[in-house]
Design a protein around this motif. Structure first.
Motif, mmCIF file in Angstrom:
data_model
loop_
_atom_site.group_PDB
_atom_site.id
_atom_site.type_symbol
_atom_site.label_atom_id
_atom_site.label_comp_id
_atom_site.label_asym_id
_atom_site.label_seq_id
_atom_site.Cartn_x
_atom_site.Cartn_y
_atom_site.Cartn_z
ATOM 1 N N PRO A 23 0.835 -1.195 0.000
ATOM 2 C CA PRO A 23 0.000 0.000 0.000
ATOM 3 C C PRO A 23 0.875 1.253 0.000
ATOM 4 C CG PRO A 23 0.041 -1.003 2.179
ATOM 5 C CD PRO A 23 0.714 -1.971 1.247
ATOM 6 N N PRO A 24 0.428 2.326 -0.646
ATOM 7 C CA PRO A 24 1.223 3.560 -0.657
ATOM 8 C C PRO A 24 1.452 4.085 0.752
ATOM 9 C CG PRO A 24 -0.553 3.641 -2.275
ATOM 10 C CD PRO A 24 -0.809 2.439 -1.427
ATOM 11 N N LEU A 25 2.607 4.668 0.956
ATOM 12 C CA LEU A 25 2.921 5.241 2.260
ATOM 13 C C LEU A 25 2.169 6.550 2.463
ATOM 14 C CD1 LEU A 25 6.787 4.819 2.624
ATOM 15 C CD2 LEU A 25 4.998 3.400 3.605
ATOM 16 N N SER A 26 1.648 6.722 3.662
ATOM 17 C CA SER A 26 1.028 7.995 4.006
ATOM 18 C C SER A 26 2.119 9.015 4.301
ATOM 19 C CB SER A 26 0.135 7.838 5.235
ATOM 20 O OG SER A 26 0.921 7.534 6.381
ATOM 21 N N ARG A 27 1.747 10.284 4.244
ATOM 22 C CA ARG A 27 2.713 11.328 4.576
ATOM 23 C C ARG A 27 3.224 11.174 6.003
ATOM 24 N NH1 ARG A 27 3.038 15.605 1.074
ATOM 25 N NH2 ARG A 27 1.484 15.663 -0.597
ATOM 26 N N ALA A 28 2.349 10.718 6.899
ATOM 27 C CA ALA A 28 2.756 10.537 8.295
ATOM 28 C C ALA A 28 3.835 9.469 8.412
ATOM 29 C CB ALA A 28 1.545 10.169 9.155
ATOM 30 N N GLY A 33 9.288 7.727 9.380
ATOM 31 C CA GLY A 33 10.447 6.956 8.942
ATOM 32 C C GLY A 33 11.654 7.832 8.695
ATOM 33 N N PHE A 34 11.437 8.962 8.020
ATOM 34 C CA PHE A 34 12.543 9.871 7.739
ATOM 35 C C PHE A 34 13.107 10.456 9.028
ATOM 36 C CE2 PHE A 34 14.137 14.059 5.994
ATOM 37 C CZ PHE A 34 15.210 13.507 5.305
ATOM 38 N N LEU A 35 12.230 10.767 9.984
ATOM 39 C CA LEU A 35 12.690 11.288 11.275
ATOM 40 C C LEU A 35 13.577 10.279 11.995
ATOM 41 C CD1 LEU A 35 12.672 13.392 13.549
ATOM 42 C CD2 LEU A 35 10.536 12.368 14.365
ATOM 43 N N ALA A 201 15.756 -0.738 17.107
ATOM 44 C CA ALA A 201 14.551 -1.512 17.419
ATOM 45 C C ALA A 201 13.299 -0.806 16.916
ATOM 46 C CB ALA A 201 14.466 -1.746 18.929
ATOM 47 N N ALA A 202 13.225 0.507 17.113
ATOM 48 C CA ALA A 202 12.065 1.257 16.633
ATOM 49 C C ALA A 202 11.997 1.260 15.112
ATOM 50 C CB ALA A 202 12.124 2.690 17.173
ATOM 51 N N SER A 203 13.145 1.288 14.459
ATOM 52 C CA SER A 203 13.177 1.348 12.999
ATOM 53 C C SER A 203 12.657 0.072 12.351
ATOM 54 C CB SER A 203 14.601 1.629 12.516
ATOM 55 O OG SER A 203 15.061 2.883 12.979
ATOM 56 N N VAL A 204 12.778 -1.051 13.052
ATOM 57 C CA VAL A 204 12.258 -2.308 12.513
ATOM 58 C C VAL A 204 10.786 -2.156 12.152
ATOM 59 C CG1 VAL A 204 11.734 -4.712 13.057
ATOM 60 C CG2 VAL A 204 13.935 -3.738 13.734
ATOM 61 N N PHE A 205 10.037 -1.444 12.984
ATOM 62 C CA PHE A 205 8.594 -1.331 12.811
ATOM 63 C C PHE A 205 8.166 -0.035 12.124
ATOM 64 C CE2 PHE A 205 9.551 -3.745 16.679
ATOM 65 C CZ PHE A 205 8.951 -4.951 16.371
ATOM 66 N N LEU A 206 8.940 1.045 12.276
ATOM 67 C CA LEU A 206 8.463 2.356 11.848
ATOM 68 C C LEU A 206 9.126 2.888 10.582
ATOM 69 C CD1 LEU A 206 8.190 4.077 15.363
ATOM 70 C CD2 LEU A 206 6.370 3.066 13.975
ATOM 71 N N VAL A 207 10.227 2.294 10.153
ATOM 72 C CA VAL A 207 10.832 2.673 8.875
ATOM 73 C C VAL A 207 10.372 1.650 7.841
ATOM 74 C CG1 VAL A 207 12.963 3.008 7.569
ATOM 75 C CG2 VAL A 207 12.837 3.767 9.949
ATOM 76 N N SER A 209 9.608 -0.253 4.224
ATOM 77 C CA SER A 209 10.410 -0.571 3.039
ATOM 78 C C SER A 209 10.073 0.319 1.851
ATOM 79 C CB SER A 209 10.201 -2.045 2.659
ATOM 80 O OG SER A 209 10.687 -2.894 3.677
ATOM 81 N N GLY A 210 8.856 0.839 1.814
ATOM 82 C CA GLY A 210 8.494 1.740 0.733
ATOM 83 C C GLY A 210 9.325 3.008 0.716
ATOM 84 N N LEU A 211 9.874 3.361 1.875
ATOM 85 C CA LEU A 211 10.735 4.542 1.963
ATOM 86 C C LEU A 211 12.174 4.211 1.588
ATOM 87 C CD1 LEU A 211 11.048 7.536 2.870
ATOM 88 C CD2 LEU A 211 11.493 6.668 5.181
ATOM 89 N N THR A 212 12.641 3.023 1.964
ATOM 90 C CA THR A 212 14.061 2.702 1.798
ATOM 91 C C THR A 212 14.394 1.961 0.512
ATOM 92 O OG1 THR A 212 13.764 0.631 3.039
ATOM 93 C CG2 THR A 212 14.433 2.589 4.288
ATOM 94 N N GLU A 213 13.398 1.317 -0.114
ATOM 95 C CA GLU A 213 13.715 0.434 -1.240
ATOM 96 C C GLU A 213 13.301 0.984 -2.593
ATOM 97 O OE1 GLU A 213 15.503 -1.962 -0.055
ATOM 98 O OE2 GLU A 213 14.914 -1.405 1.972
ATOM 99 N N ARG A 214 13.043 2.266 -2.688
ATOM 100 C CA ARG A 214 12.555 2.801 -3.949
ATOM 101 C C ARG A 214 13.558 2.594 -5.078
ATOM 102 N NH1 ARG A 214 10.277 8.914 -5.218
ATOM 103 N NH2 ARG A 214 9.034 8.324 -7.008
ATOM 104 N N SER A 215 13.054 2.226 -6.240
ATOM 105 C CA SER A 215 13.896 2.004 -7.406
ATOM 106 C C SER A 215 14.451 3.322 -7.909
ATOM 107 C CB SER A 215 13.092 1.334 -8.520
ATOM 108 O OG SER A 215 13.790 1.396 -9.750
ATOM 109 N N VAL A 216 15.781 3.387 -8.044
ATOM 110 C CA VAL A 216 16.385 4.638 -8.498
ATOM 111 C C VAL A 216 16.052 4.919 -9.953
ATOM 112 C CG1 VAL A 216 18.240 4.707 -6.827
ATOM 113 C CG2 VAL A 216 18.542 3.356 -8.870
#
Length: 422
Positions: A23-28, A33-35, A201-207, A209-216
């Protein structure tokens, strides 16, 4: 950054699945994740920069020479350099989130092990291990965010650099305060290492893959790349790598021994030296402006002017013997140009110098070039100090050396960059 923040539903992930199945990532979720990524890089900086202001106490406890102390202050960058190219390889073949999480755990454990050292050899090992994790994390973060925010890469890197600079700002103050409270330099290392493990530990759940794995390839939609060299190791990327080598040696040699210079040469207290060191981080917070500017002007020109500024500021630092207030101003300016302008723009320029599919290798090349020779910058600076004194050592390593970087940048051709002002 609205168009850069949209998720590309047709991008192929490193594990072979398609982003369209998610599913698309929400802005939140993008913001959270970026934070967390920015916070993890802030802790990375805290782990690195807590060591120099505590170095006089560490040297006293272990009986290290100035050369040994200088090497320990910067040799974590050897680990970062060793991680750079392998991390670039891994990032082009495996999930960036996995590399990111493993790296945070690794440098956190290395940081927590540092106070357990019994001598120079094992402390060196712990510092290098910590640096290896930090290098992997740097490559993973900048490859992932460079792909996701391809059209605002400089600004995104500037925000990440802002997090780093906050870490540089608060680490010396917290480190010296904890040392004063507990009567030992050990406690800051345990605190910062624990903070890294909690963020992992927090990143496992809150970051996500849609943010980190985007195709360049899908992220960059600015048109043809036929004007760009086919090889990742081309004229532009190699010239920028030489510049990164010079910048790393000059800036990290300065960072590693700056508190020692203030305490031993200018006779500052540990608290005053920590304050000046923190102003470096305060100046580095301009990375958000430096990155934003790099998206809008010729990056080669911006980098050349920044290197010249570093050379001029170092003259003031080592030649004027200024009081605390003026020295803090110099430190702020050094942080602004060295951390706020040179670091994010060198990183983003290297990614713009290669084709989108080569972004992982560009990220690894930056880490290796910037941090590899920097591992020995503290040792070099200490040797120069022993031979020539602080003033001439500063002239040689922090004033004159950046001019070699200026010469290397004259070979860069911005017209061959992707998505850059030419």
């Amino acid at each position: 950054m609205t168009h850069a923040a949209q998720v590309d539903t047709g991008a192929v992930l490193a594990d072979g699945t398609r982003e369209s199945s998610r599913p698309p990532l929400s802005r939140a979720m993008i913001a959270v994740g970026f934070l967390l990524i920015v916070l993890s890089y802030m802790v990375n900086a805290m782990d690195r920069q807590v060591f120099p202001p505590l170095l006089p106490s560490i040297r006293e406890e272990y009986g290290f020479s100035l050369e040994q102390g200088g090497l320990l202050a910067t040799n974590f960058t050897l680990g970062m350099a060793l991680a750079g190219l392998p991390a670039g390889y891994l990032l082009d073949r495996f999930r960036r989130k996995t590399v990111l999480l493993v790296s945070i755990v690794l440098y956190s454990l290395g940081t927590m092990a540092t106070p357990l050292a019994v001598g120079f050899a094992d402390m060196t090992l712990y510092r290098v291990v910590s640096g290896f994790g930090e290098g992997m994390q740097s490559a993973a973060i900048f490859a992932a965010m460079g792909a996701y925010f391809a059209h605002r890469r400089g600004l995104a890197f500037g925000i990440i650099g802002l997090g780093y600079s906050v870490g540089v700002f608060i680490a010396p103050l917290i480190g010296v305060e904890l040392m004063s409270m507990h009567g030992t330099w050990h406690s800051p290392f345990y605190l910062f290492g624990t903070a890294g493990l909690l963020i992992a530990a927090a990143s496992v759940f809150l970051v996500r893959s849609g943010l980190t794995e985007r195709s360049v390839e899908q992220a960059v939609t600015t048109g043809t790349t036929e004007h760009m060299p086919a090889s990742a190791y081309n004229r532009n990327s190699l010239a920028l790598a030489v510049h990164a080598v010079v910048s790393g040696v000059a800036i990290y040699g300065f960072l590693g021994l700056y508190p020692t210079f203030l305490i031993t040469s200018l006779h500052y207290s540990a608290e005053q030296a920590a304050l000046a060191m923190s102003f470096l981080g305060f100046g580095g917070m301009l990375a958000i402006f430096g990155g934003w500017l790099g998206d809008r002007v010729n990056q080669r020109t911006l980098l050349i002017l920044s290197l010249l500024a570093v050379s001029a500021i170092s003259v003031g630092i080592y030649e004027t013997h200024a009081g605390v207030g003026v020295q803090c101003v110099f430190a702020f300016l050094m942080g602004a140009f060295g951390l706020g302008f040179i670091y994010p723009n060198t990183n983003s320029a290297l990614q713009r110098a290669v084709r989108p599919s080569q972004i992982g290798r560009a990220s690894g090349l930056f880490v290796t070039s910037y941090y590899g020779p920097a591992a020995f910058s503290g040792l070099l600076f200490a040797a120069l100090v022993d031979s020539f004194g602080w003033s001439r050592a500063g002239l040689l390593q922090v004033t004159l050396l950046p001019l070699i970087g200026v010469a290397a940048l004259t070979f860069v051709r911005p017209a061959q960059f992707s998505s850059a002002v030419r």
